[in-house]
Design a protein around this motif. Structure first.
Motif, PDB file in Angstrom:
ATOM      1  N   GLU A 144       0.892  -1.159   0.062  1.00 29.78           N
ATOM      2  CA  GLU A 144      -0.531   0.207   0.374  1.00 29.78           C
ATOM      3  C   GLU A 144       0.526   1.460   0.002  1.00 29.78           C
ATOM      4  O   GLU A 144       0.601   2.292  -0.340  1.00 29.78           O
ATOM      5  CB  GLU A 144      -0.962  -0.036   1.592  1.00 29.78           C
ATOM      6  CG  GLU A 144      -0.249   0.231   2.745  1.00 29.78           C
ATOM      7  CD  GLU A 144      -1.111   0.374   3.062  1.00 29.78           C
ATOM      8  OE1 GLU A 144      -2.252   1.347   3.850  1.00 29.78           O
ATOM      9  OE2 GLU A 144      -1.428  -1.001   4.879  1.00 29.78           O
ATOM     10  N   TYR A 145       2.166   1.407  -0.124  1.00 26.39           N
ATOM     11  CA  TYR A 145       3.026   1.883   0.025  1.00 26.39           C
ATOM     12  C   TYR A 145       3.572   2.299  -0.940  1.00 26.39           C
ATOM     13  O   TYR A 145       4.345   3.397  -1.213  1.00 26.39           O
ATOM     14  CB  TYR A 145       4.447   2.138   1.646  1.00 26.39           C
ATOM     15  CG  TYR A 145       3.256   1.975   2.959  1.00 26.39           C
ATOM     16  CD1 TYR A 145       2.205   2.855   2.778  1.00 26.39           C
ATOM     17  CD2 TYR A 145       3.883   0.409   3.799  1.00 26.39           C
ATOM     18  CE1 TYR A 145       1.748   2.352   4.953  1.00 26.39           C
ATOM     19  CE2 TYR A 145       3.484   0.857   4.490  1.00 26.39           C
ATOM     20  CZ  TYR A 145       2.495   1.365   5.406  1.00 26.39           C
ATOM     21  OH  TYR A 145       2.143   1.195   6.467  1.00 26.39           O
ATOM     22  N   ILE A 146       3.146   1.489  -1.910  1.00 24.92           N
ATOM     23  CA  ILE A 146       4.061   1.993  -3.619  1.00 24.92           C
ATOM     24  C   ILE A 146       3.345   2.757  -4.202  1.00 24.92           C
ATOM     25  O   ILE A 146       2.158   2.305  -4.156  1.00 24.92           O
ATOM     26  CB  ILE A 146       4.879   0.593  -3.911  1.00 24.92           C
ATOM     27  CG1 ILE A 146       4.801  -0.573  -3.590  1.00 24.92           C
ATOM     28  CG2 ILE A 146       4.693   0.541  -5.238  1.00 24.92           C
ATOM     29  CD1 ILE A 146       5.249  -1.930  -3.678  1.00 24.92           C
ATOM     30  N   TRP A 147       4.053   3.835  -4.915  1.00 24.48           N
ATOM     31  CA  TRP A 147       2.902   4.699  -5.727  1.00 24.48           C
ATOM     32  C   TRP A 147       3.479   4.809  -7.109  1.00 24.48           C
ATOM     33  O   TRP A 147       2.581   5.122  -8.352  1.00 24.48           O
ATOM     34  CB  TRP A 147       3.161   5.976  -4.883  1.00 24.48           C
ATOM     35  CG  TRP A 147       4.524   6.835  -5.424  1.00 24.48           C
ATOM     36  CD1 TRP A 147       4.765   7.426  -6.517  1.00 24.48           C
ATOM     37  CD2 TRP A 147       5.109   6.843  -4.373  1.00 24.48           C
ATOM     38  NE1 TRP A 147       6.097   7.401  -6.032  1.00 24.48           N
ATOM     39  CE2 TRP A 147       6.334   7.264  -4.819  1.00 24.48           C
ATOM     40  CE3 TRP A 147       5.082   6.197  -2.900  1.00 24.48           C
ATOM     41  CZ2 TRP A 147       7.763   7.594  -4.058  1.00 24.48           C
ATOM     42  CZ3 TRP A 147       5.960   6.236  -2.331  1.00 24.48           C
ATOM     43  CH2 TRP A 147       7.518   6.823  -2.929  1.00 24.48           C
ATOM     44  N   ASP A 148       4.697   3.759  -7.617  1.00 26.66           N
ATOM     45  CA  ASP A 148       5.219   4.184  -8.770  1.00 26.66           C
ATOM     46  C   ASP A 148       3.918   2.712  -9.861  1.00 26.66           C
ATOM     47  O   ASP A 148       4.273   1.205  -9.134  1.00 26.66           O
ATOM     48  CB  ASP A 148       6.653   3.398  -8.860  1.00 26.66           C
ATOM     49  CG  ASP A 148       6.859   3.000  -9.837  1.00 26.66           C
ATOM     50  OD1 ASP A 148       7.131   2.328 -11.002  1.00 26.66           O
ATOM     51  OD2 ASP A 148       7.968   4.492 -10.590  1.00 26.66           O
ATOM     52  N   VAL A 149       4.142   3.167 -10.124  1.00 28.52           N
ATOM     53  CA  VAL A 149       2.877   1.734 -10.966  1.00 28.52           C
ATOM     54  C   VAL A 149       3.567   0.651 -11.734  1.00 28.52           C
ATOM     55  O   VAL A 149       3.267  -0.330 -12.006  1.00 28.52           O
ATOM     56  CB  VAL A 149       1.627   2.441 -12.395  1.00 28.52           C
ATOM     57  CG1 VAL A 149       1.196   2.040 -13.209  1.00 28.52           C
ATOM     58  CG2 VAL A 149       1.092   3.607 -11.621  1.00 28.52           C
ATOM     59  N   THR A 150       4.911   0.866 -12.213  1.00 27.08           N
ATOM     60  CA  THR A 150       5.954   0.333 -12.943  1.00 27.08           C
ATOM     61  C   THR A 150       5.843  -1.466 -11.908  1.00 27.08           C
ATOM     62  O   THR A 150       6.098  -2.488 -11.999  1.00 27.08           O
ATOM     63  CB  THR A 150       6.575   0.494 -13.644  1.00 27.08           C
ATOM     64  OG1 THR A 150       6.389   1.817 -14.217  1.00 27.08           O
ATOM     65  CG2 THR A 150       8.005   0.071 -14.399  1.00 27.08           C
ATOM     66  N   ILE A 151       6.841  -0.316 -10.720  1.00 29.57           N
ATOM     67  CA  ILE A 151       6.017  -1.747  -9.788  1.00 29.57           C
ATOM     68  C   ILE A 151       5.871  -2.568  -9.289  1.00 29.57           C
ATOM     69  O   ILE A 151       5.630  -3.124  -9.370  1.00 29.57           O
ATOM     70  CB  ILE A 151       7.698  -0.874  -8.606  1.00 29.57           C
ATOM     71  CG1 ILE A 151       8.670   0.099  -8.776  1.00 29.57           C
ATOM     72  CG2 ILE A 151       7.182  -1.605  -7.158  1.00 29.57           C
ATOM     73  CD1 ILE A 151       9.417   0.741  -7.415  1.00 29.57           C
ATOM     74  N   LEU A 152       4.110  -2.056  -9.034  1.00 30.60           N
ATOM     75  CA  LEU A 152       3.535  -2.608  -8.606  1.00 30.60           C
ATOM     76  C   LEU A 152       2.884  -3.353 -10.130  1.00 30.60           C
ATOM     77  O   LEU A 152       2.540  -4.520  -9.599  1.00 30.60           O
ATOM     78  CB  LEU A 152       2.293  -2.016  -9.225  1.00 30.60           C
ATOM     79  CG  LEU A 152       2.524  -0.369  -7.140  1.00 30.60           C
ATOM     80  CD1 LEU A 152       0.875   0.551  -7.641  1.00 30.60           C
ATOM     81  CD2 LEU A 152       1.745  -1.513  -6.531  1.00 30.60           C
ATOM     82  N   GLU A 153       2.885  -2.865 -11.067  1.00 37.44           N
ATOM     83  CA  GLU A 153       2.594  -4.320 -12.388  1.00 37.44           C
ATOM     84  C   GLU A 153       3.549  -4.993 -12.122  1.00 37.44           C
ATOM     85  O   GLU A 153       3.233  -6.054 -12.349  1.00 37.44           O
ATOM     86  CB  GLU A 153       3.083  -3.035 -13.813  1.00 37.44           C
ATOM     87  CG  GLU A 153       2.077  -2.661 -13.815  1.00 37.44           C
ATOM     88  CD  GLU A 153       1.960  -1.557 -14.989  1.00 37.44           C
ATOM     89  OE1 GLU A 153       2.808  -1.488 -15.450  1.00 37.44           O
ATOM     90  OE2 GLU A 153       1.589  -0.991 -15.422  1.00 37.44           O
ATOM     91  N   TYR A 154       5.198  -4.476 -12.145  1.00 39.51           N
ATOM     92  CA  TYR A 154       6.128  -6.033 -11.772  1.00 39.51           C
ATOM     93  C   TYR A 154       5.742  -6.922 -10.655  1.00 39.51           C
ATOM     94  O   TYR A 154       5.570  -7.573 -10.663  1.00 39.51           O
ATOM     95  CB  TYR A 154       7.665  -5.116 -11.488  1.00 39.51           C
ATOM     96  CG  TYR A 154       8.636  -6.465 -11.601  1.00 39.51           C
ATOM     97  CD1 TYR A 154       9.219  -6.723 -12.364  1.00 39.51           C
ATOM     98  CD2 TYR A 154       8.896  -6.474 -10.265  1.00 39.51           C
ATOM     99  CE1 TYR A 154      10.141  -7.782 -13.075  1.00 39.51           C
ATOM    100  CE2 TYR A 154      10.044  -7.639  -9.764  1.00 39.51           C
ATOM    101  CZ  TYR A 154      10.625  -8.412 -11.598  1.00 39.51           C
ATOM    102  OH  TYR A 154      11.700  -9.499 -11.437  1.00 39.51           O
ATOM    103  N   LEU A 155       5.822  -6.534  -9.248  1.00 38.16           N
ATOM    104  CA  LEU A 155       5.065  -7.826  -9.058  1.00 38.16           C
ATOM    105  C   LEU A 155       3.436  -8.602  -9.258  1.00 38.16           C
ATOM    106  O   LEU A 155       3.683  -9.825  -8.661  1.00 38.16           O
ATOM    107  CB  LEU A 155       4.617  -6.732  -7.240  1.00 38.16           C
ATOM    108  CG  LEU A 155       5.558  -5.525  -6.561  1.00 38.16           C
ATOM    109  CD1 LEU A 155       4.601  -5.119  -5.088  1.00 38.16           C
ATOM    110  CD2 LEU A 155       6.406  -6.647  -5.526  1.00 38.16           C
TER     111      LEU A 155
END
Length: 1001
Positions: free
Chosen positions: A936-947
């Motif tokens: 919930e503390y990640i705001w970078d969409v690229t990192i979230l897509e990779y996750l």
């Protein structure tokens, strides 16, 4: 009220079931003789006891033909008996003080219920629902009487009751007592349930502002007649005994104040109401007097209530309020300032304003807290007990057993405090002979009760003891001590007692030398030395204690004094003064130095200047330990004296190097940079290395925020510090035995001597330290830069203003970098004691831990640095605090601690997101942090897509759903305005850093 009838029934049902024994003729005779009985000057039995007799007769249950117990019948006989009881109360003018003293709660409850009935208060009616202003005066007064008694009974039940010693056990008496006790408890329970209603009734009575009437014997007789014959008179406003409105208000205010005060033990705010009522009562008494035919108010008790309310409602920030000893003591007990409490008791020993019972109650409370595990209070208990004991002695009371118990094992500290209290509790100039005699007797008995001669000497040599006892009395005391029987004699052969040995000259000298070692009173020291020199001229008394140390530069001058008495006196006064200064006993140090100055002024200008220099140093210490702690600038006179010392050019004056050091540090602390850089004489800079060093520091600080302008002075300071930290081949010392800082460059032990000397000057190990933040920042940045220039350095340490220092050293091998590293650690640790919220210093501390592979500690200080400059991350951390270098070091710390999800989140904090490091960290499956709960503390969409992709690949459905939920939040939509995206990032940064802080703090 709804409970009156129930109370009355309970009161009657608990009586013994015996048939009436009084004949009708005897009963009528009682009624006929009652009025005659009440007219006697001293009726026997007392009138109030007749109430008990009449009500007992009226409440006796009856027995029917089937031998079944029936409630008392409502017949003419019982009504007349109750009327007789009411007449007796009317004769006593319904004075509740008199009635409460002689009647039990059940009897008085029954009496007042009968008054309510005869006053036509409808049974079962709640008094709070009745409008008093619409009732006949006697009816309203009956309700007031009942409710006043109700709250008075509640208050009285809260007081401790002394248990009456029981006589021989008698079964019927014990049964009667038990029944009455149970009945009283039941009535009290009902009264407490209805207390709020009773208070409202009495508050309403304060708004009446009209006179009321209470029943008299005449009105009660009229009520006993046929109703049609008397209604007009008894219900009129003039029937009965008149009670004025002010009298009613006075009674009601006092009773309300008492109940509010009692309730204040659980609700402190109610004390304000109690205070208002008591002070209103006080005003009414001042206007009308405290005594009337109908009531009496105890003015001493009222004064006690008022004083207690003032204490309990006092405000610590109310500057206009005159603090009383009670309020001060209450504040000290509440805040835990127990040393201030001891001072109050000591001051009161002169005024004797606190009652003995109050003093003892405070001591009991302290003992209770100490017994609950607060060991720090043991000393406070002893000190308060000593103050109480000395107060008892002065007032001629017996010494409490607690003092004897605490003094079973005396110590020097206990004796010192006792003598301090004794001295502070009696003014010998104005005290009466009786007070002096009591104090002298106490001190004599104290000596006689001690076995340790050292403690006896401490008391007998004290100034107060000498002034109180004459020579013949002291001789008599010695005789008494000789006659004391030994405690235990294990010898079969008689041994001569110590006190039976004639006192020789050597014994007397030994005693006086012991007193000389202990005393810090200049007058007493002089007297002892005169006595010693009168006994022998062969001894050098300045040598009797190895604790008496005088600097060598002074010793040669003092020991050159020809007169032996003067030599001893000057040496001892200076040695004791320096010792008091070292232990921060500045008061005694000033007294000793002042006496020494007065003495040497008469014969030695050189020693006079020495003492003036030492008193200057003492004044610097006193200011720094006192007013300087709170940031108060020193007086201009002190600054002028410091400058005068540095500029002094008196020949042949022995000087201590430490004074010059402290003077320069003092000027730096108080930002006297203008003087150090522009006004200090050139000759002083050239001859005093500490002034030179102070000048360079001041010049660098003065020019600091402009790095270009400050390069020249910064370079000069850099060269001096590099020289101090360099190892060379030979050393040279000054006249006082200390190594010079700057002038002597060659030294075999250069780094050892000069480094220690420099650290002393910087304040790490010295008496009072450098405290000016800018000076500390300058020194820190210099040493950090010196630490960073070494060739084998892997991790640089960041510091403020680091760019002003040179970036290289010509002779790098000569610098002892190990000593530099130690200096950096010590400096930053010390700086954080001055200001733990300086984020630049915290970053330095974090970098040191990072460089030494202490990653958890490093994260702690990195996070603390961000927290202190952002209101615990509620604001954005300034970019000059969380630079890319700091963020990268935090990332490395987390990585080495196996907190890989934290690494990925921190990668977003960089100016350019480090996707490579983030993706590599997320691939790690052995993570020691909370992993998916951090998504919930990640705001970078690229990192979230990779996750999302990573969890899908691993088949981790639950974690993939968490990542999808995080990426699906509308505020992270790439189509949003830039301001929305930045706000979303900032909010997640705040929450993440706060979570990290809770983890590492």
């Amino acid at each position: 009220m709804s409970a009156e009838a129930a109370d009355r029934e309970a009161a009657t049902s608990s009586r013994p079931c015996t048939p009436p024994q009084t004949s009708w003729f005897e009963f009528v005779l009682e009624e006929a003789l009652l009025e005659q009985h009440l007219q006697k000057p001293s009726p026997d039995p007392p009138p109030v006891q007749l109430i008990v007799q009449f009500l007992e007769q009226a409440s006796k249950p009856s027995v029917n033909e089937q031998n079944q117990v029936q409630p008392p019948p409502d017949n003419k006989r019982n009504r007349i008996l109750k009327l007789l009881a009411l007449k007796v109360a009317a004769h006593l003018k319904w004075d509740l003080d008199v009635l409460e003293k002689s009647l039990s709660v059940p009897v008085l409850n029954m009496l007042l219920n009968e008054l309510l009935c005869i006053s036509k208060v409808p049974p079962g009616t709640k008094h709070v629902d009745v409008d008093l202003s619409s009732l006949p005066p006697t009816t309203a007064m009956a309700i007031l009487l009942y409710n006043r008694w109700a709250i008075r009974t509640i208050v009285q039940s809260s007081f401790p009751v002394k248990q009456v010693k029981p006589g021989p056990p008698q079964l019927n008496v014990m049964n009667h007592i038990q029944q009455e006790k149970e009945l009283t408890e039941n009535i009290l329970k009902v009264l407490k349930e209805q207390a709020a209603d009773s208070i409202l009734v009495l508050e309403g009575a304060l708004k009446l502002n009209k006179d009321l009437y209470v029943h008299t014997i005449r009105t009660l007789d009229l009520l006993a007649m046929e109703p049609g014959m008397v209604n007009g008179e008894t219900e009129s406003s003039t029937a009965g005994l008149k009670i004025s409105a002010e009298e009613i208000q006075c009674q009601v205010c006092y009773d309300l104040g008492a109940i509010y005060f009692q309730q204040g033990s659980t609700n402190a705010a109610v004390h304000e109401k109690a205070k208002e009522k008591f002070f209103k009562t006080k005003e009414l008494i001042a206007k009308n007097g405290s005594s009337s035919p109908h009531f009496t108010i105890d003015e001493e008790r009222l004064a006690g209530y008022c004083q207690a309310c003032e204490v309990l409602t006092s405000s610590s920030d109310d500057a206009s309020q005159q603090a009383t000893p009670y309020s001060k003591i209450h504040s000290c007990m509440k805040s835990g300032k127990y040393q201030d409490l001891v001072k109050i008791f000591l001051e009161d020993n002169l005024t004797l304003s606190l009652p003995e019972q109050f003093r003892q109650s405070v001591l009991r409370e302290l003992f209770q807290k100490a017994q609950q595990g607060n060991d720090a209070l043991d000393e406070v208990c002893f000190k308060v007990c000593v103050c109480n004991t000395v107060c008892d002695v002065l007032q001629g009371r017996i010494i409490d057993i607690q003092f004897c118990q605490l003094f079973l094992k005396p110590s020097k500290e206990k004796i010192d405090f006792l003598l301090e209290v004794c001295s502070g509790s009696i003014n010998l100039e104005s005290a009466s002979e009786e007070l002096k005699r009591r104090m002298a007797a106490f001190l004599k008995n104290l000596c006689l009760g001690m076995e340790d001669l050292q403690f006896v000497f401490m008391i007998s040599s004290h100034e107060l003891f000498i002034k109180l006892l004459k020579d013949d009395e002291r001789k008599l005391l010695i005789d008494q001590m000789r006659k004391r029987s030994p405690r235990i004699n294990l010898c079969t052969k008689p041994v001569t007692s110590f006190y039976d040995i004639p006192a020789s000259a050597s014994v007397n000298i030994g005693q006086l030398e012991h007193q000389l070692i202990l005393s810090v009173d200049p007058w007493r020291i002089r007297q002892i030395l005169i006595e010693l020199h009168g006994m022998t001229s062969e001894r050098q008394f300045w040598t009797i204690s190895n604790k008496w140390e005088v600097p060598n530069v002074y010793g040669s001058v003092i020991l050159g004094i020809k007169d032996s008495l003067t030599r001893d006196l000057v040496y001892i006064l200076m040695a004791k003064g320096l010792h008091c200064c070292a232990i921060k006993d500045f008061v005694h140090a000033k007294q000793l130095f002042a006496a020494c100055l007065e003495l040497v002024t008469e014969f030695s200008p050189k020693l006079r200047q020495v003492m003036l220099n030492e008193m200057l140093l003492l004044d610097i210490y006193t200011h720094e330990a006192g007013a300087g702690v709170s940031g108060e600038r020193p007086p201009s006179d002190l600054i002028s004296r410091v400058r005068g010392y540095l500029e002094m050019r008196v020949p042949d004056i022995p000087l201590r190097q430490v004074i010059a050091e402290e003077c320069v540090a003092f000027l730096l602390n108080w930002c006297e940079n203008e003087y150090l850089t522009m006004q200090v004489p050139l000759s002083l800079v050239q001859t005093n290395p500490y002034v030179k060093l102070g000048q360079l520091l001041a010049a660098t600080c003065k020019e600091l925020p402009g790095p270009k302008e400050s390069r020249r002075t910064a370079k000069d300071l850099w060269e001096v510090v590099v020289q101090i930290c360099s190892v060379s081949n030979q050393h040279k010392r000054g006249n006082d035995g200390r190594v010079s800082l700057i002038k002597h460059r060659e030294s075999t032990l250069g780094i050892m001597y000069r480094y220690v000397e420099f650290c002393q000057f910087m304040g790490i190990f010295f008496f009072f330290p450098l405290q000016e933040p800018l000076v500390l920042t300058t020194i820190l940045s210099l040493f950090v830069k010196l630490h960073n220039v070494r060739e084998d350095i892997v991790n640089d340490i960041a510091a403020e203003h680091i760019s002003i220092w040179p970036s290289s050293i010509p002779n790098l091998q000569s610098v002892d970098f190990e000593a530099v590293a130690i200096t950096v650690k010590e400096l930053v640790s010390y700086a954080l004691t001055i200001n733990a919220n300086n984020h630049f210093w915290l970053i330095i501390q974090a970098d040191i831990y990072f460089a030494t592979n202490q990653y958890s500690a490093a994260l702690h200080y990195y996070l603390q640095a961000g927290a202190v400059c952002s209101d615990f991350f509620n604001k954005m951390v300034p970019p000059d605090v969380y630079t890319d270098q700091v963020i990268k070091r935090m990332i490395k710390c987390c990585s080495l601690l196996n907190c890989h999800t934290q690494v990925a989140i921190l990668c977003q904090f960089l100016r350019e997101v480090d996707y490579k490091t983030a993706f590599k960290a997320l691939q790690e499956q052995n993570s020691h942090d909370a992993m998916d709960s951090y998504y919930e503390y990640i705001w970078d969409v690229t990192i979230l897509e990779y996750l999302t992709y990573l969890h899908h690949k691993r088949g981790e459905t639950d974690k993939r759903q968490i990542a999808i939920k995080a990426i699906g939040q509308t505020e992270l939509n790439a189509s949003n305005p830039e301001e929305v995206l930045q706000l979303a990032a900032q909010r997640r940064k705040k929450k993440f850093l706060q979570a990290m802080a809770k983890l590492y703090f």
